[in-house]
Design an enzyme around this catalytic site. Sequence first.
Site, PDB file in Angstrom:
ATOM      1  N   HIS A  17      -0.439  28.720  -0.244  1.00 56.69           N
ATOM      2  CA  HIS A  17      -1.014  27.976   0.888  1.00 56.69           C
ATOM      3  C   HIS A  17      -2.368  28.581   1.275  1.00 56.69           C
ATOM      4  O   HIS A  17      -3.348  27.870   1.464  1.00 56.69           O
ATOM      5  CB  HIS A  17      -0.118  28.082   2.132  1.00 56.69           C
ATOM      6  CG  HIS A  17       1.183  27.339   2.053  1.00 56.69           C
ATOM      7  ND1 HIS A  17       2.390  27.905   2.430  1.00 56.69           N
ATOM      8  CD2 HIS A  17       1.473  26.063   1.684  1.00 56.69           C
ATOM      9  CE1 HIS A  17       3.357  27.005   2.299  1.00 56.69           C
ATOM     10  NE2 HIS A  17       2.839  25.895   1.827  1.00 56.69           N
ATOM     11  N   LYS A  41      14.344  19.701  13.430  1.00 59.56           N
ATOM     12  CA  LYS A  41      14.640  20.532  12.252  1.00 59.56           C
ATOM     13  C   LYS A  41      14.514  22.008  12.637  1.00 59.56           C
ATOM     14  O   LYS A  41      13.491  22.423  13.204  1.00 59.56           O
ATOM     15  CB  LYS A  41      13.641  20.183  11.130  1.00 59.56           C
ATOM     16  CG  LYS A  41      14.036  20.707   9.771  1.00 59.56           C
ATOM     17  CD  LYS A  41      13.067  20.194   8.719  1.00 59.56           C
ATOM     18  CE  LYS A  41      12.913  21.182   7.592  1.00 59.56           C
ATOM     19  NZ  LYS A  41      11.770  20.912   6.751  1.00 59.56           N
ATOM     20  N   ARG A  90       1.334  21.639  -6.892  1.00 60.06           N
ATOM     21  CA  ARG A  90       1.727  22.745  -7.773  1.00 60.06           C
ATOM     22  C   ARG A  90       2.027  22.258  -9.175  1.00 60.06           C
ATOM     23  O   ARG A  90       1.795  22.958 -10.157  1.00 60.06           O
ATOM     24  CB  ARG A  90       2.973  23.440  -7.219  1.00 60.06           C
ATOM     25  CG  ARG A  90       2.725  24.199  -5.952  1.00 60.06           C
ATOM     26  CD  ARG A  90       3.994  24.561  -5.272  1.00 60.06           C
ATOM     27  NE  ARG A  90       4.701  23.366  -4.852  1.00 60.06           N
ATOM     28  CZ  ARG A  90       5.759  23.353  -4.061  1.00 60.06           C
ATOM     29  NH1 ARG A  90       6.259  24.490  -3.629  1.00 60.06           N
ATOM     30  NH2 ARG A  90       6.335  22.230  -3.708  1.00 60.06           N
ATOM     31  N   SER A 127       7.941  27.734  -0.059  1.00 61.11           N
ATOM     32  CA  SER A 127       8.476  28.425   1.119  1.00 61.11           C
ATOM     33  C   SER A 127       9.990  28.561   1.020  1.00 61.11           C
ATOM     34  O   SER A 127      10.562  29.587   1.408  1.00 61.11           O
ATOM     35  CB  SER A 127       8.101  27.671   2.397  1.00 61.11           C
ATOM     36  OG  SER A 127       6.703  27.644   2.541  1.00 61.11           O
TER      37      SER A 127
END
Length: 157
Positions: A17, A41, A90, A127
């Site tokens: 990131h 969340k 990615r 992550s």
Amino acid sequence: MTVALCPGSFDPPTSGHVDVIRRCARLFDRVVVGVVANPSKQSFFTLEERVGFLQNALCDLPQVVVRHYQGLLVDFARQEGAAVLIKGLRAVSDFDSELQMAQMNQTVGGIETMFMPTRPEWSFLSSSLIREVAALGGSVQGLVPDDVAKAMKERFS
Ligand code: PNS
């Protein structure tokens, strides 16, 4: 002045990131890093922690600011005067969902998305994998900013 917005959950921010944001900062006059606050969340790190990690990692770049948002991304982009959303890619597996979101954001908010390929050395990072490795006692040193690695080690020790 062209403003770019790098949005995400950043739970936690990874070296991938940070690299994408830094490369973005070379291309645009101002870069807003938008950390999403999703009340429905449960995040691993609090919103304040995620914002703080990114501020520390990017504090040498005056053209980069870290903010948080709730609700629709396109509303936040308009509020910040962003002309473009930047998303790191990615691998081709990221493309399907990112294309869908880019088309939705273009349709509902008229905002363009540009994709930036991650550097190959960070293409395996996510992550969620960082959280899993740290939870099982592995070292994430070097894969995330140092203060993130320290906070994860403390959390799981
Ligand atoms: O790091 P992530 O979780 O892949 O980031 C996804 C994020 C936060 C950028 C996206 O889910 C988002 O902006 N959500 C806010 C709500 C919204 O605008 N939803 C419509 C997206 S097309």
